[in-house]
Write a protein that holds these residues in place. Structure first.
Motif, PDB file in Angstrom:
ATOM      1  N   ARG A   1      19.668 -38.694   7.759  1.00 53.06           N
ATOM      2  CA  ARG A   1      20.441 -37.452   7.607  1.00 53.06           C
ATOM      3  C   ARG A   1      21.839 -37.605   8.177  1.00 53.06           C
ATOM      4  NH1 ARG A   1      15.616 -34.939   9.525  1.00 53.06           N
ATOM      5  NH2 ARG A   1      16.692 -34.485  11.483  1.00 53.06           N
ATOM      6  N   LYS A   2      22.003 -38.424   9.198  1.00 56.13           N
ATOM      7  CA  LYS A   2      23.314 -38.641   9.810  1.00 56.13           C
ATOM      8  C   LYS A   2      24.260 -39.394   8.872  1.00 56.13           C
ATOM      9  CE  LYS A   2      22.550 -36.367  13.366  1.00 56.13           C
ATOM     10  NZ  LYS A   2      23.077 -35.029  13.369  1.00 56.13           N
ATOM     11  N   VAL A   3      23.732 -40.119   7.899  1.00 60.43           N
ATOM     12  CA  VAL A   3      24.587 -40.817   6.928  1.00 60.43           C
ATOM     13  C   VAL A   3      24.539 -40.119   5.565  1.00 60.43           C
ATOM     14  CG1 VAL A   3      24.648 -43.051   8.071  1.00 60.43           C
ATOM     15  CG2 VAL A   3      22.779 -42.546   6.504  1.00 60.43           C
ATOM     16  N   ARG A   4      24.342 -38.808   5.609  1.00 59.02           N
ATOM     17  CA  ARG A   4      24.452 -37.906   4.448  1.00 59.02           C
ATOM     18  C   ARG A   4      23.323 -38.006   3.423  1.00 59.02           C
ATOM     19  NH1 ARG A   4      30.835 -38.683   3.698  1.00 59.02           N
ATOM     20  NH2 ARG A   4      31.456 -37.568   5.563  1.00 59.02           N
ATOM     21  N   ALA A   5      22.164 -38.460   3.817  1.00 54.44           N
ATOM     22  CA  ALA A   5      21.015 -38.439   2.916  1.00 54.44           C
ATOM     23  C   ALA A   5      20.390 -37.051   2.956  1.00 54.44           C
ATOM     24  CB  ALA A   5      19.995 -39.496   3.324  1.00 54.44           C
ATOM     25  N   ARG A   6      20.005 -36.542   1.806  1.00 58.19           N
ATOM     26  CA  ARG A   6      19.377 -35.230   1.695  1.00 58.19           C
ATOM     27  C   ARG A   6      18.008 -35.385   1.036  1.00 58.19           C
ATOM     28  NH1 ARG A   6      22.288 -34.512   5.097  1.00 58.19           N
ATOM     29  NH2 ARG A   6      24.347 -33.640   5.023  1.00 58.19           N
ATOM     30  N   THR A   7      17.232 -34.342   1.069  1.00 55.89           N
ATOM     31  CA  THR A   7      15.871 -34.386   0.517  1.00 55.89           C
ATOM     32  C   THR A   7      15.891 -34.617  -0.986  1.00 55.89           C
ATOM     33  OG1 THR A   7      15.058 -32.939   2.258  1.00 55.89           O
ATOM     34  CG2 THR A   7      13.736 -33.064   0.256  1.00 55.89           C
ATOM     35  N   ILE A   8      14.968 -35.454  -1.425  1.00 52.38           N
ATOM     36  CA  ILE A   8      14.771 -35.750  -2.845  1.00 52.38           C
ATOM     37  C   ILE A   8      13.437 -35.133  -3.250  1.00 52.38           C
ATOM     38  CG2 ILE A   8      14.393 -37.575  -4.543  1.00 52.38           C
ATOM     39  CD1 ILE A   8      15.961 -39.451  -2.637  1.00 52.38           C
ATOM     40  N   SER A   9      13.417 -34.377  -4.328  1.00 51.76           N
ATOM     41  CA  SER A   9      12.178 -33.789  -4.850  1.00 51.76           C
ATOM     42  C   SER A   9      11.962 -34.324  -6.263  1.00 51.76           C
ATOM     43  CB  SER A   9      12.266 -32.262  -4.865  1.00 51.76           C
ATOM     44  OG  SER A   9      12.341 -31.758  -3.551  1.00 51.76           O
ATOM     45  N   VAL A  10      11.084 -35.302  -6.368  1.00 54.25           N
ATOM     46  CA  VAL A  10      10.830 -35.956  -7.655  1.00 54.25           C
ATOM     47  C   VAL A  10       9.688 -35.236  -8.364  1.00 54.25           C
ATOM     48  CG1 VAL A  10      10.217 -38.119  -8.793  1.00 54.25           C
ATOM     49  CG2 VAL A  10      11.517 -38.167  -6.653  1.00 54.25           C
ATOM     50  N   PRO A  11       9.940 -34.686  -9.561  1.00 55.13           N
ATOM     51  CA  PRO A  11       8.839 -34.057 -10.302  1.00 55.13           C
ATOM     52  C   PRO A  11       7.864 -35.131 -10.784  1.00 55.13           C
ATOM     53  CG  PRO A  11      10.858 -34.034 -11.600  1.00 55.13           C
ATOM     54  CD  PRO A  11      11.221 -34.585 -10.258  1.00 55.13           C
ATOM     55  N   TRP A  12       6.598 -34.785 -10.818  1.00 57.43           N
ATOM     56  CA  TRP A  12       5.581 -35.758 -11.219  1.00 57.43           C
ATOM     57  C   TRP A  12       5.803 -36.253 -12.644  1.00 57.43           C
ATOM     58  CZ3 TRP A  12       3.560 -37.935  -7.361  1.00 57.43           C
ATOM     59  CH2 TRP A  12       3.271 -37.241  -6.197  1.00 57.43           C
ATOM     60  N   GLU A  13       6.414 -35.426 -13.505  1.00 57.77           N
ATOM     61  CA  GLU A  13       6.654 -35.832 -14.886  1.00 57.77           C
ATOM     62  C   GLU A  13       7.676 -36.962 -14.980  1.00 57.77           C
ATOM     63  OE1 GLU A  13       7.427 -32.348 -14.055  1.00 57.77           O
ATOM     64  OE2 GLU A  13       5.266 -32.059 -14.153  1.00 57.77           O
ATOM     65  N   ALA A  14       8.524 -37.124 -13.965  1.00 56.63           N
ATOM     66  CA  ALA A  14       9.570 -38.153 -13.998  1.00 56.63           C
ATOM     67  C   ALA A  14       9.058 -39.525 -13.580  1.00 56.63           C
ATOM     68  CB  ALA A  14      10.730 -37.739 -13.094  1.00 56.63           C
ATOM     69  N   ILE A  15       7.809 -39.589 -13.128  1.00 51.52           N
ATOM     70  CA  ILE A  15       7.251 -40.833 -12.599  1.00 51.52           C
ATOM     71  C   ILE A  15       6.449 -41.533 -13.685  1.00 51.52           C
ATOM     72  CG2 ILE A  15       5.619 -41.771 -10.930  1.00 51.52           C
ATOM     73  CD1 ILE A  15       6.515 -39.569  -9.006  1.00 51.52           C
ATOM     74  N   ALA A  16       6.678 -42.845 -13.816  1.00 54.83           N
ATOM     75  CA  ALA A  16       5.961 -43.642 -14.819  1.00 54.83           C
ATOM     76  C   ALA A  16       5.543 -44.981 -14.218  1.00 54.83           C
ATOM     77  CB  ALA A  16       6.859 -43.875 -16.035  1.00 54.83           C
TER      78      ALA A  16
ATOM     79  N   TRP B   1      20.121 -44.216  -2.256  1.00 52.68           N
ATOM     80  CA  TRP B   1      19.546 -42.890  -2.022  1.00 52.68           C
ATOM     81  C   TRP B   1      20.274 -41.798  -2.790  1.00 52.68           C
ATOM     82  CZ3 TRP B   1      15.408 -41.680   1.324  1.00 52.68           C
ATOM     83  CH2 TRP B   1      15.178 -40.324   1.503  1.00 52.68           C
ATOM     84  N   VAL B   2      21.598 -41.784  -2.696  1.00 54.10           N
ATOM     85  CA  VAL B   2      22.387 -40.679  -3.266  1.00 54.10           C
ATOM     86  C   VAL B   2      22.194 -40.531  -4.781  1.00 54.10           C
ATOM     87  CG1 VAL B   2      24.743 -39.810  -3.606  1.00 54.10           C
ATOM     88  CG2 VAL B   2      24.017 -40.605  -1.353  1.00 54.10           C
ATOM     89  N   PRO B   3      22.112 -41.607  -5.569  1.00 54.62           N
ATOM     90  CA  PRO B   3      21.848 -41.393  -7.003  1.00 54.62           C
ATOM     91  C   PRO B   3      20.526 -40.657  -7.265  1.00 54.62           C
ATOM     92  CG  PRO B   3      22.666 -43.601  -6.654  1.00 54.62           C
ATOM     93  CD  PRO B   3      22.428 -43.017  -5.296  1.00 54.62           C
ATOM     94  N   LEU B   4      19.482 -40.975  -6.496  1.00 50.07           N
ATOM     95  CA  LEU B   4      18.217 -40.253  -6.657  1.00 50.07           C
ATOM     96  C   LEU B   4      18.345 -38.816  -6.167  1.00 50.07           C
ATOM     97  CD1 LEU B   4      15.491 -42.843  -5.587  1.00 50.07           C
ATOM     98  CD2 LEU B   4      16.043 -42.034  -7.882  1.00 50.07           C
ATOM     99  N   GLN B   5      19.062 -38.633  -5.082  1.00 51.87           N
ATOM    100  CA  GLN B   5      19.293 -37.298  -4.529  1.00 51.87           C
ATOM    101  C   GLN B   5      20.033 -36.411  -5.525  1.00 51.87           C
ATOM    102  OE1 GLN B   5      20.998 -37.327  -0.517  1.00 51.87           O
ATOM    103  NE2 GLN B   5      22.817 -36.429  -1.420  1.00 51.87           N
ATOM    104  N   ASP B   6      20.991 -36.990  -6.247  1.00 56.27           N
ATOM    105  CA  ASP B   6      21.735 -36.227  -7.254  1.00 56.27           C
ATOM    106  C   ASP B   6      20.875 -35.939  -8.483  1.00 56.27           C
ATOM    107  OD1 ASP B   6      23.921 -36.292  -5.564  1.00 56.27           O
ATOM    108  OD2 ASP B   6      24.912 -37.939  -6.632  1.00 56.27           O
ATOM    109  N   ARG B   7      20.028 -36.900  -8.865  1.00 56.48           N
ATOM    110  CA  ARG B   7      19.183 -36.740 -10.048  1.00 56.48           C
ATOM    111  C   ARG B   7      18.014 -35.781  -9.795  1.00 56.48           C
ATOM    112  NH1 ARG B   7      16.429 -41.976 -12.154  1.00 56.48           N
ATOM    113  NH2 ARG B   7      18.132 -42.771 -10.901  1.00 56.48           N
TER     114      ARG B   7
END
Length: 130
Positions: free
Chosen positions: A83-98, A30-36
């Motif tokens: 959320r209790k294990v530090r996951a945060r919201t991920i907002s993926v732009p549509w352009e990043a999806i393939a 999760w966290v790598p996607l959350q950071d990206r």
């Protein structure tokens, strides 16, 4: 060893091991996607459904996320446990999806090297024009 002692050892092991396992999976998947893809503001007309199931590579999150879809992003919001294990919201732009592939009620897409499987209703904007 009595039956009660064995049960106490098993329950004690599970009480420690399972939270550590969940924390490790969140940190690794999760966290790598959350950071990206950090959280972005949702548009007022975004469609949102709660307690949805997604999969990030092999990390299956059944009924653990809330999904919101607007014209710019797919917003993946963690439910209480994540959320209790530090996951945060991920907002993926549509352009990043393939690589959109739909199978039944779910669609599979690529986010770089990561495979995301989510409900097809949410992935509709990622679907290539026919």
């Amino acid at each position: 060893m009595t039956g009660w002692m064995i049960a106490a050892v098993v329950i004690g092991f599970d009480a420690v091991f399972i939270p550590l396992l969940v924390f490790g999976l969140v940190q690794g998947c999760w966290v790598p996607l959350q950071d990206r893809y950090p959280e972005q503001q949702r548009e007022p007309d975004a469609v949102r459904k709660t307690f949805q199931s997604i999969r990030i590579d092999l990390f299956n999150l059944g009924f653990c996320v809330h999904l919101a879809v607007d014209s710019q992003h797919l917003h993946i919001e963690p439910a209480w446990l994540l959320r209790k294990v530090r996951a945060r919201t991920i907002s993926v732009p549509w352009e990043a999806i393939a690589g959109y592939k739909q199978r039944g009620r779910y669609a599979k897409v690529k986010l770089g090297t990561t495979t995301l499987t989510a409900p097809a209703w949410a992935m509709g904007l990622a679907k290539p024009a026919e």
